[in-house]
Design an enzyme around this catalytic site. Structure first.
Site, short mmCIF file in Angstrom:
data_model
loop_
_atom_site.label_atom_id
_atom_site.label_comp_id
_atom_site.label_asym_id
_atom_site.label_seq_id
_atom_site.Cartn_x
_atom_site.Cartn_y
_atom_site.Cartn_z
N GLY A 72 0.79 -1.21 0.00
CA GLY A 72 0.00 0.00 0.00
C GLY A 72 0.83 1.27 0.00
N THR A 73 1.94 1.25 0.71
CA THR A 73 2.78 2.45 0.78
C THR A 73 3.31 2.81 -0.60
OG1 THR A 73 3.42 2.13 3.09
CG2 THR A 73 4.92 3.41 1.71
N ASN A 159 -7.20 4.34 9.37
CA ASN A 159 -6.53 3.19 9.97
C ASN A 159 -6.53 3.23 11.49
OD1 ASN A 159 -4.72 5.43 9.10
ND2 ASN A 159 -3.24 4.37 10.41
N GLN A 187 -7.21 0.18 4.27
CA GLN A 187 -7.98 -0.38 5.38
C GLN A 187 -9.38 -0.80 4.95
OE1 GLN A 187 -7.18 -1.09 8.58
NE2 GLN A 187 -5.06 -0.45 8.33
N HIS A 209 -1.82 -7.63 2.78
CA HIS A 209 -1.68 -8.19 4.12
C HIS A 209 -2.71 -7.66 5.11
CE1 HIS A 209 0.38 -4.99 6.60
NE2 HIS A 209 0.56 -4.49 5.39
N CYS A 343 5.29 6.57 16.27
CA CYS A 343 6.47 6.49 17.13
C CYS A 343 7.70 6.70 16.26
CB CYS A 343 6.54 5.14 17.83
SG CYS A 343 7.85 5.01 19.05
#
Length: 410
Positions: A72-73, A159, A187, A209, A343
């Site tokens: 997806g990225t 997401n 998503q 995935h 993060c």
């Protein structure tokens, strides 16, 4: 370290469906480069195209409109960079990228890179307290600056908080204004009904995935009528937009997962939504101060007919708690989930999605995302509910340790 017994992080990745594993192993054992002309290559090409056909069919698209990617990225990056460059090359006035404030980083960081290096101007579309874009805001922008807009990009479903966006309305506005519209449907695909052929959609990204296929495989819907600048060069595969040897085993497994998901689509939606609702009701009963973020769901049947929230998403903030503390306490209790926050280099940051929804920074740090998938059961939900009171009490006692006001920003 005990292995978590209950998996509540399906939005991050879900376990592969048996059909996908079988398809992957069959093609991986067979081998062959799908670009080769001998029988082994033709066999690999058949496996690849069978997978592409399945993905296309589920998106209401034609196989030729599907460009296979590494995930997806990459699909999001290809769309944002490719659409912007093609539009700007055709008309140098087109420098504006309009995007929602809750986009996945695969979209927002690609846009920010274009702003930093290629002169793009970013216009952020605000969201309401449920995380939803107001189509009237886009309508006003296009009325004033359509000639300057290179593309608009809004995700189908969020997401983190699960909000389903008014994609059909947004796409129609772009269609009327003659502006390209990209949709991150990573998503949403096989979780809620997705139609790539809605009027106005230029490109649409999906990933294997998230729905029971393998990691490292995705797709970009991009009809030939859409001008899309190439982002990689080499062998001319995938219509010369995305050169490189295509992952035949991954494509076969992707297609098998999509077909399996589509066969049970409505039943699985209703089952998953019912589990979500039981989880939401149970958390509210046991921890009344917990706040559900995102839209208030209707009944599973209402949601199937007019989805406003992903069926497997339950996102809460717990006042006075540190999200990471709760995550580790849940993990120790045998439950794997996510804070849903970003993060970077080990430094926690408040979720940009929650901040865009108007949640203050301290509250946003108490986020927990529970996401259910095809392997989730009522027993899984009950285990979470059995643990949540103790986890909340211990996290609340620990408090927001080490918090420096203003240090945690999106």
């Amino acid at each position: 370290m005990p292995t978590p017994r209950i998996y509540m992080d399906h939005a991050a990745t879900t376990d592969m469906l048996p059909e996908a594993v079988d398809a992957y192993l069959e093609q991986a054992r067979r081998g062959g480069n799908p670009a080769s002309l001998h029988s082994g290559g033709r066999s690999a090409r058949m496996a690849l195209e069978t997978g592409r056909d399945a993905v296309a069919g589920a998106l209401n698209a034609e196989p030729v409109e599907i460009i296979l990617t590494s995930g997806g990225t990459e699909a999001d990056n290809m769309a944002v960079l490719g659409l912007f460059r093609a539009a700007h090359e055709a008309d140098p006035r087109r420098t504006v990228i309009a995007l929602s404030a809750v986009e996945h980083h695969a979209v927002s960081e690609a846009a920010e890179w274009l702003a930093a290096h290629e002169g793009a101007e970013l216009v952020w579309l605000d969201v309401d307290a449920a995380g939803r874009v107001d189509p009237h805001q886009l309508e006003r922008l296009l009325a004033e600056r359509a000639a300057e807009v290179a593309l608009v990009t809004v995700m189908w479903a969020n997401n983190e908080v699960g909000t389903v966006q008014p994609v059909a309305e947004l796409a129609a506005l772009c269609d009327a204004a003659g502006v390209s519209f990209h949709v991150d449907a990573v998503q949403a695909f096989c979780a809620v009904p997705v139609d790539a052929h809605l009027p106005g959609i230029s490109t649409l990204a999906v990933s294997a995935h998230k729905l029971g296929g393998p990691m490292g495989v995705g797709a970009l819907y991009a009809p030939r009528t859409v001008r899309l600048a190439a982002t990689s060069f080499g062998g001319g595969q995938e219509r010369s937009v995305r050169s490189g040897t295509v992952n035949a085993a991954g494509a076969a497994a992707f297609g098998a997962a999509v077909e399996a998901a589509q066969r049970a689509f409505r039943d699985e939606f209703l089952r998953r939504a019912a589990l979500r609702d039981a989880l939401v009701a149970g958390i509210r009963d046991r921890v009344p101060e917990a706040v559900l973020r995102g839209p208030e769901p209707g009944s599973p049947t209402e949601e199937w007919e007019h989805p406003t929230r992903l069926p497997g998403n339950a996102h809460f903030t717990f006042p006075g708690c540190e999200g990471d503390s709760m995550l580790f306490l849940f993990d120790a209790a045998g439950v794997a989930l996510s804070t849903g926050s970003a993060c970077s280099a080990g430094v926690p940051r408040a979720s940009h999605v929650l901040l865009a929804m108007g949640v203050d920074e301290e509250t946003a740090r108490g986020a927990q995302r529970f996401s259910l998938g095809h392997s989730s059961t009522r027993e899984d939900v009950d285990t979470v509910l059995d643990a949540v009171v103790d986890v909340h009490a211990r996290a609340r006692a620990a408090g927001l340790s080490g918090h420096v006001p203003g240090a945690f920003t999106s």
